[in-house]
Motif scaffolding. Structure first.
Motif, PDB file in Angstrom:
ATOM      1  N   LYS A   1      -7.421   0.132  -1.684  1.00 51.23           N
ATOM      2  CA  LYS A   1      -7.759  -1.274  -1.458  1.00 51.23           C
ATOM      3  C   LYS A   1      -6.793  -1.902  -0.436  1.00 51.23           C
ATOM      4  CE  LYS A   1      -8.128  -5.490  -4.036  1.00 51.23           C
ATOM      5  NZ  LYS A   1      -7.374  -6.075  -5.129  1.00 51.23           N
ATOM      6  N   LEU A   2      -5.489  -1.641  -0.638  1.00 49.41           N
ATOM      7  CA  LEU A   2      -4.484  -2.224   0.260  1.00 49.41           C
ATOM      8  C   LEU A   2      -4.587  -1.633   1.661  1.00 49.41           C
ATOM      9  CD1 LEU A   2      -1.645  -2.321  -2.374  1.00 49.41           C
ATOM     10  CD2 LEU A   2      -2.552  -4.315  -1.182  1.00 49.41           C
ATOM     11  N   ALA A   3      -4.947  -0.357   1.751  1.00 45.24           N
ATOM     12  CA  ALA A   3      -5.095   0.285   3.061  1.00 45.24           C
ATOM     13  C   ALA A   3      -6.225  -0.386   3.826  1.00 45.24           C
ATOM     14  CB  ALA A   3      -5.381   1.771   2.883  1.00 45.24           C
ATOM     15  N   ARG A   4      -7.348  -0.641   3.143  1.00 50.85           N
ATOM     16  CA  ARG A   4      -8.481  -1.305   3.812  1.00 50.85           C
ATOM     17  C   ARG A   4      -8.076  -2.704   4.266  1.00 50.85           C
ATOM     18  NH1 ARG A   4     -11.194   1.460  -0.024  1.00 50.85           N
ATOM     19  NH2 ARG A   4     -11.207  -0.262  -1.517  1.00 50.85           N
ATOM     20  N   GLN A   5      -7.314  -3.403   3.398  1.00 54.87           N
ATOM     21  CA  GLN A   5      -6.857  -4.758   3.732  1.00 54.87           C
ATOM     22  C   GLN A   5      -5.960  -4.755   4.961  1.00 54.87           C
ATOM     23  OE1 GLN A   5      -4.834  -6.862   0.632  1.00 54.87           O
ATOM     24  NE2 GLN A   5      -6.713  -7.106  -0.565  1.00 54.87           N
ATOM     25  N   ALA A   6      -4.951  -3.864   4.936  1.00 54.62           N
ATOM     26  CA  ALA A   6      -3.986  -3.798   6.044  1.00 54.62           C
ATOM     27  C   ALA A   6      -4.701  -3.443   7.334  1.00 54.62           C
ATOM     28  CB  ALA A   6      -2.901  -2.774   5.730  1.00 54.62           C
ATOM     29  N   ASP A   7      -5.637  -2.504   7.231  1.00 54.19           N
ATOM     30  CA  ASP A   7      -6.390  -2.045   8.390  1.00 54.19           C
ATOM     31  C   ASP A   7      -7.165  -3.210   9.017  1.00 54.19           C
ATOM     32  OD1 ASP A   7      -6.632   0.250   9.809  1.00 54.19           O
ATOM     33  OD2 ASP A   7      -8.587   0.758   8.965  1.00 54.19           O
ATOM     34  N   LYS A   8      -7.794  -4.029   8.172  1.00 58.03           N
ATOM     35  CA  LYS A   8      -8.631  -5.126   8.628  1.00 58.03           C
ATOM     36  C   LYS A   8      -7.754  -6.264   9.184  1.00 58.03           C
ATOM     37  CE  LYS A   8     -12.045  -8.086   6.673  1.00 58.03           C
ATOM     38  NZ  LYS A   8     -12.442  -8.577   5.367  1.00 58.03           N
ATOM     39  N   LEU A   9      -6.679  -6.588   8.463  1.00 56.95           N
ATOM     40  CA  LEU A   9      -5.854  -7.735   8.832  1.00 56.95           C
ATOM     41  C   LEU A   9      -5.026  -7.463  10.086  1.00 56.95           C
ATOM     42  CD1 LEU A   9      -4.707  -8.776   5.254  1.00 56.95           C
ATOM     43  CD2 LEU A   9      -6.177 -10.104   6.777  1.00 56.95           C
ATOM     44  N   LEU A  10      -4.488  -6.242  10.207  1.00 56.70           N
ATOM     45  CA  LEU A  10      -3.598  -5.945  11.338  1.00 56.70           C
ATOM     46  C   LEU A  10      -4.372  -5.420  12.539  1.00 56.70           C
ATOM     47  CD1 LEU A  10      -0.608  -4.356   9.410  1.00 56.70           C
ATOM     48  CD2 LEU A  10      -0.661  -6.590  10.496  1.00 56.70           C
ATOM     49  N   ALA A  11      -5.538  -4.818  12.297  1.00 54.60           N
ATOM     50  CA  ALA A  11      -6.379  -4.277  13.376  1.00 54.60           C
ATOM     51  C   ALA A  11      -5.577  -3.414  14.351  1.00 54.60           C
ATOM     52  CB  ALA A  11      -7.088  -5.404  14.106  1.00 54.60           C
ATOM     53  N   ASP A  12      -4.700  -2.561  13.809  1.00 56.43           N
ATOM     54  CA  ASP A  12      -3.902  -1.656  14.651  1.00 56.43           C
ATOM     55  C   ASP A  12      -3.891  -0.276  13.972  1.00 56.43           C
ATOM     56  OD1 ASP A  12      -2.058  -0.230  16.068  1.00 56.43           O
ATOM     57  OD2 ASP A  12      -0.530  -1.791  16.092  1.00 56.43           O
ATOM     58  N   PRO A  13      -4.900   0.552  14.266  1.00 55.93           N
ATOM     59  CA  PRO A  13      -5.071   1.812  13.529  1.00 55.93           C
ATOM     60  C   PRO A  13      -3.866   2.745  13.616  1.00 55.93           C
ATOM     61  CG  PRO A  13      -6.706   1.591  15.305  1.00 55.93           C
ATOM     62  CD  PRO A  13      -5.916   0.334  15.281  1.00 55.93           C
ATOM     63  N   GLN A  14      -3.108   2.682  14.724  1.00 54.12           N
ATOM     64  CA  GLN A  14      -1.954   3.571  14.836  1.00 54.12           C
ATOM     65  C   GLN A  14      -0.831   3.121  13.918  1.00 54.12           C
ATOM     66  OE1 GLN A  14      -1.433   3.302  19.014  1.00 54.12           O
ATOM     67  NE2 GLN A  14      -2.719   5.067  19.435  1.00 54.12           N
ATOM     68  N   LEU A  15      -0.748   1.784  13.743  1.00 56.07           N
ATOM     69  CA  LEU A  15       0.300   1.242  12.878  1.00 56.07           C
ATOM     70  C   LEU A  15      -0.028   1.500  11.406  1.00 56.07           C
ATOM     71  CD1 LEU A  15       2.885  -0.535  12.982  1.00 56.07           C
ATOM     72  CD2 LEU A  15       1.404  -2.480  12.579  1.00 56.07           C
ATOM     73  N   THR A  16      -1.288   1.338  11.034  1.00 54.20           N
ATOM     74  CA  THR A  16      -1.670   1.492   9.631  1.00 54.20           C
ATOM     75  C   THR A  16      -2.101   2.924   9.314  1.00 54.20           C
ATOM     76  OG1 THR A  16      -3.873   0.709  10.234  1.00 54.20           O
ATOM     77  CG2 THR A  16      -2.369  -0.912   9.291  1.00 54.20           C
ATOM     78  N   GLY A  17      -2.012   3.807  10.329  1.00 54.29           N
ATOM     79  CA  GLY A  17      -2.491   5.194  10.161  1.00 54.29           C
ATOM     80  C   GLY A  17      -1.888   5.913   8.975  1.00 54.29           C
ATOM     81  N   LEU A  18      -0.573   5.792   8.804  1.00 59.26           N
ATOM     82  CA  LEU A  18       0.106   6.532   7.727  1.00 59.26           C
ATOM     83  C   LEU A  18      -0.456   6.119   6.367  1.00 59.26           C
ATOM     84  CD1 LEU A  18       2.370   8.448   6.846  1.00 59.26           C
ATOM     85  CD2 LEU A  18       3.858   6.457   6.702  1.00 59.26           C
TER      86      LEU A  18
ATOM     87  N   GLY B   1       0.832  -1.212   0.000  1.00 61.29           N
ATOM     88  CA  GLY B   1       0.000   0.000   0.000  1.00 61.29           C
ATOM     89  C   GLY B   1       0.858   1.250   0.000  1.00 61.29           C
ATOM     90  N   LEU B   2       1.916   1.259   0.821  1.00 61.67           N
ATOM     91  CA  LEU B   2       2.809   2.429   0.871  1.00 61.67           C
ATOM     92  C   LEU B   2       3.489   2.626  -0.481  1.00 61.67           C
ATOM     93  CD1 LEU B   2       4.277   2.046   4.452  1.00 61.67           C
ATOM     94  CD2 LEU B   2       2.815   3.879   3.631  1.00 61.67           C
ATOM     95  N   ALA B   3       3.834   1.512  -1.122  1.00 60.01           N
ATOM     96  CA  ALA B   3       4.441   1.602  -2.456  1.00 60.01           C
ATOM     97  C   ALA B   3       3.431   2.186  -3.449  1.00 60.01           C
ATOM     98  CB  ALA B   3       4.908   0.222  -2.916  1.00 60.01           C
ATOM     99  N   ALA B   4       2.157   1.777  -3.328  1.00 63.13           N
ATOM    100  CA  ALA B   4       1.120   2.295  -4.226  1.00 63.13           C
ATOM    101  C   ALA B   4       0.922   3.792  -4.009  1.00 63.13           C
ATOM    102  CB  ALA B   4      -0.194   1.547  -3.982  1.00 63.13           C
ATOM    103  N   VAL B   5       0.999   4.234  -2.727  1.00 63.20           N
ATOM    104  CA  VAL B   5       0.882   5.675  -2.430  1.00 63.20           C
ATOM    105  C   VAL B   5       2.034   6.424  -3.087  1.00 63.20           C
ATOM    106  CG1 VAL B   5       1.117   7.387  -0.587  1.00 63.20           C
ATOM    107  CG2 VAL B   5      -0.433   5.462  -0.288  1.00 63.20           C
ATOM    108  N   ALA B   6       3.234   5.835  -2.978  1.00 64.97           N
ATOM    109  CA  ALA B   6       4.429   6.505  -3.506  1.00 64.97           C
ATOM    110  C   ALA B   6       4.315   6.742  -5.010  1.00 64.97           C
ATOM    111  CB  ALA B   6       5.677   5.683  -3.197  1.00 64.97           C
ATOM    112  N   ILE B   7       3.677   5.814  -5.731  1.00 65.91           N
ATOM    113  CA  ILE B   7       3.549   6.025  -7.179  1.00 65.91           C
ATOM    114  C   ILE B   7       2.199   6.646  -7.548  1.00 65.91           C
ATOM    115  CG2 ILE B   7       5.185   4.188  -7.827  1.00 65.91           C
ATOM    116  CD1 ILE B   7       2.685   2.458  -8.484  1.00 65.91           C
ATOM    117  N   GLY B   8       1.396   6.967  -6.498  1.00 71.98           N
ATOM    118  CA  GLY B   8       0.142   7.682  -6.742  1.00 71.98           C
ATOM    119  C   GLY B   8      -0.969   6.813  -7.302  1.00 71.98           C
ATOM    120  N   ASP B   9      -0.898   5.500  -7.058  1.00 72.90           N
ATOM    121  CA  ASP B   9      -1.951   4.593  -7.535  1.00 72.90           C
ATOM    122  C   ASP B   9      -3.097   4.612  -6.517  1.00 72.90           C
ATOM    123  OD1 ASP B   9      -3.591   2.564  -8.383  1.00 72.90           O
ATOM    124  OD2 ASP B   9      -1.969   1.137  -8.765  1.00 72.90           O
TER     125      ASP B   9
END
Ligand SMILES: [Zn+2]
Length: 436
Positions: free
Chosen positions: A107-124, A93-101
Motif C-alpha cells: 500500500k505504501l509503495a503504491r502511495q509513494a510511487d503516485k505521490l513522488l512520481a519518480d520511479p527510480q527513487l521509489t524503485g527499491l 514503506g521501507l520500514a514495513a518491508v524490513a518487518i515483512g509486513d
C-alpha cells in the motif's frame, strides 16, 4: 507597539491638519477643458481627488495581483504537501518491508510511487514490496529502472542477482553479478556470489581472477581466498589431467595443496601424481602434512598406494610412521590394526583397535574386533558380542553436503545432489546403523 502606532497616527493627523491649513491659507482656482467639458474647482479639491484616485488604483492593482497568483500559490502548497506525504510513505514503506509486513508495504509503495512520481527513487521500495507479495515480474521491472540511475544501480543489480538466483537462472545471475562486481565495490557477498556462479559454470580461470580481485579489494578473508583458490587449482588439475597433461596436473595439485594443507583431495591427488613421477619421498611428505591437520582414510589409501606390493610386515612399519605423525587420528589406528591382522601381529592389532574404539567408536572398528577374536582365538562367542555391538554403533564417517544434507559417495568441489559449491563435509552420521 500600541504606543508607537498611536504616535504614528497622531503624527499623520497632525500632518494632514497642517497640510489643510496650508492649503486653506493659499486658495486658488483650477479650470480644466476636456472634450467639450469644463470643470471649475479649487486646488485642494483637485489634490484630494487625485489622492483618492491613486489610492483606488493601488487597491485595485493589489487585489488583481492576489487573484491572479492565487492558483499558483495553491498548487505550490499542494505539491509541497504531496512531496512530504510521498517521502513519509517511502520511509514507512521501507520500514514495513524490513518487518515483512506485505500488505502495508504494498500500500505504501503504491502511495509513494503516485505521490513522488519518480520511479527510480521509489524503485527499491516498490521492488521489495512486489517481491514480498510474490510478484517477481513487477519486482524485476522496478529493479531494472533502478539500474538506470548511477546512485541506485548497484542496489538494483544486487536485487536482480538475488531474483535470478531464486529463479535458478544461472546465466542471468552470472551476468548481473559480473556487472555489479565491475562497479568496484569491496562487497563480500557479491565477491562470493560471483565466484560461486563462475565455479558452478566451470569457469575456473575467471573464478581465479575474481579471487585475485577480491584479495586486492579486501572483499574476502585471506584464509577463505586461499581455500577457494585451492579448490580452483584442484579443479584445473583434474581438467588438464583429463586433457592428457600429467605434469601440469601435478603442478596444479601441488599449488592446491600449498594453498590449503587441509584439503584432503588435493593432498591425495598430488601424492598419486608424485608417485607416478617417481617422487615417493615428496609424496609421503605431502600426505603427512595434511594427515597432521586433517586425517582422512583417503590419505591412508594414498600412503598404501605408494607401495602396493609390499609385505604385510612392511605395511605395518609404513603405517606405524603415519600413526606416529598423528596419534589422535582413529583412521590411522584402524588402518594399522588391519595391516597387523594381515601380518598376524595379534597384540598390535588389538592394541590399535582398542585405541580406535576409544577415539571414535564405529561399526567398522567393532567388525575388526570380531574378526580378531575369530582369527586369533577362534572365540565365536566374543566375536558375536562385538558383532552385536556393531549393529548399534555409529556408522563410519562419510561426505555429507551441508547445503542439502545428503551423503555423497566421494569428494567433489560441488555437491553431486544439489550442486552447492564447497559444501561437502567429512563427518560421522548422527544416526546409528539399523540392526541387521
Ligand atoms: Zn547438496
Amino acid at each position: 507597539m500600541m504606543a508607537r502606532r498611536l504616535f504614528l497616527f497622531a503624527l499623520l493627523v497632525a500632518a494632514l491638519v497642517a497640510a489643510s491649513v496650508w492649503l486653506a491659507e493659499r486658495p486658488g482656482q483650477v479650470t480644466v477643458h476636456w472634450q467639450g467639458w469644463r470643470v471649475d474647482t479649487s486646488v485642494p479639491v483637485l489634490l484630494v481627488a487625485m489622492l483618492t484616485f491613486m489610492v483606488l488604483v493601488a487597491v485595485v492593482t493589489r487585489f488583481v495581483a492576489a487573484v491572479v497568483s492565487a492558483p499558483g500559490r495553491f498548487l505550490a502548497r499542494r505539491r509541497e504537501k504531496r512531496r512530504r506525504r510521498g517521502y513519509a510513505a517511502l520511509s514507512d514503506g521501507l520500514a514495513a518491508v524490513a518487518i515483512g509486513d506485505r500488505k502495508a508495504a504494498g500500500k505504501l509503495a503504491r502511495q509513494a510511487d503516485k505521490l513522488l512520481a519518480d520511479p527510480q527513487l521509489t524503485g527499491l521500495l516498490t521492488a521489495q514490496a512486489a517481491e514480498l507479495s510474490g510478484d517477481e515480474d513487477e519486482a524485476e521491472r522496478r529493479l531494472k529502472t533502478m539500474v538506470e540511475r548511477p546512485q541506485t544501480a548497484l542496489l538494483g543489480l544486487k536485487g536482480l542477482l538475488a531474483l535470478a538466483q531464486r529463479r535458478g537462472d544461472h546465466g542471468a545471475a552470472l551476468d548481473y553479478a559480473r556487472r555489479a562486481w565491475a562497479m568496484g565495490v569491496p562487497a563480500q557477498d557479491l565477491a562470493e556470489a560471483l565466484f560461486r556462479l563462475q565455479a558452478g559454470a566451470g569457469q575456473w580461470v575467471e573464478a581465479e581472477v575474481t579471487l585475485d580481485e577480491a584479495r586486492k579489494r579486501r572483499a574476502m578473508k585471506p584464509e577463505d581466498i586461499r581455500h577457494l583458490s585451492a579448490l580452483v587449482q584442484l579443479e584445473r588439475s583434474l581438467q588438464v589431467e583429463r586433457d592428457g597433461d600429467p605434469a601440469a596436473a601435478l603442478s596444479l595439485a601441488l599449488k592446491a595443496h600449498q594453498a590449503d594443507f587441509t584439503l584432503v583431495e588435493a593432498s591425495a591427488r598430488a601424492a598419486r601424481l608424485l608417485h607416478r613421477a617417481g617422487k615417493d619421498r615428496k609424496a609421503l611428505a605431502v600426505i603427512v602434512t595434511t594427515w597432521q591437520v586433517a586425517p582422512h582414510p583417503h590419505l591412508v589409501e594414498a600412503c598404501i598406494a605408494l607401495a602396493p606390493a609390499e609385505t604385510p610386515l612392511q605395511r605395518v612399519k609404513r603405517l606405524e610412521k603415519l600413526v606416529k605423525a598423528n596419534p589422535d587420528a582413529a583412521d590411522g589406528h584402524v588402518a594399522l590394526a588391519e595391516a597387523a591382522l594381515a601380518a598376524k601381529l595379534w597384540g598390535q592389532a588389538r592394541n590399535h583397535l582398542e585405541l580406535a574404539a576409544k577415539l571414535r567408536p564405529s561399526a567398522g572398528t567393532f567388525f575388526l574386533l570380531a574378526r580378531l577374536e575369530r582369527e586369533e582365538r577362534q572365540d565365536e562367542a566374543a566375536a558375536q558380542a562385538w558383532m552385536a555391538k556393531a549393529t548399534t554403533a555409529p556408522a563410519e564417517p562419510a561426505w555429507h553436503c551441508h547445503a542439502c544434507g545428503r551423503p555423497a559417495d566421494g569428494w567433489a568441489s560441488a555437491c553431486p545432489a544439489c550442486g552447492a559449491f564447497d559444501a561437502l563435509d567429512w563427518r560421522q552420521p548422527a544416526v546409528a546403523l539399523l540392526p541387521v
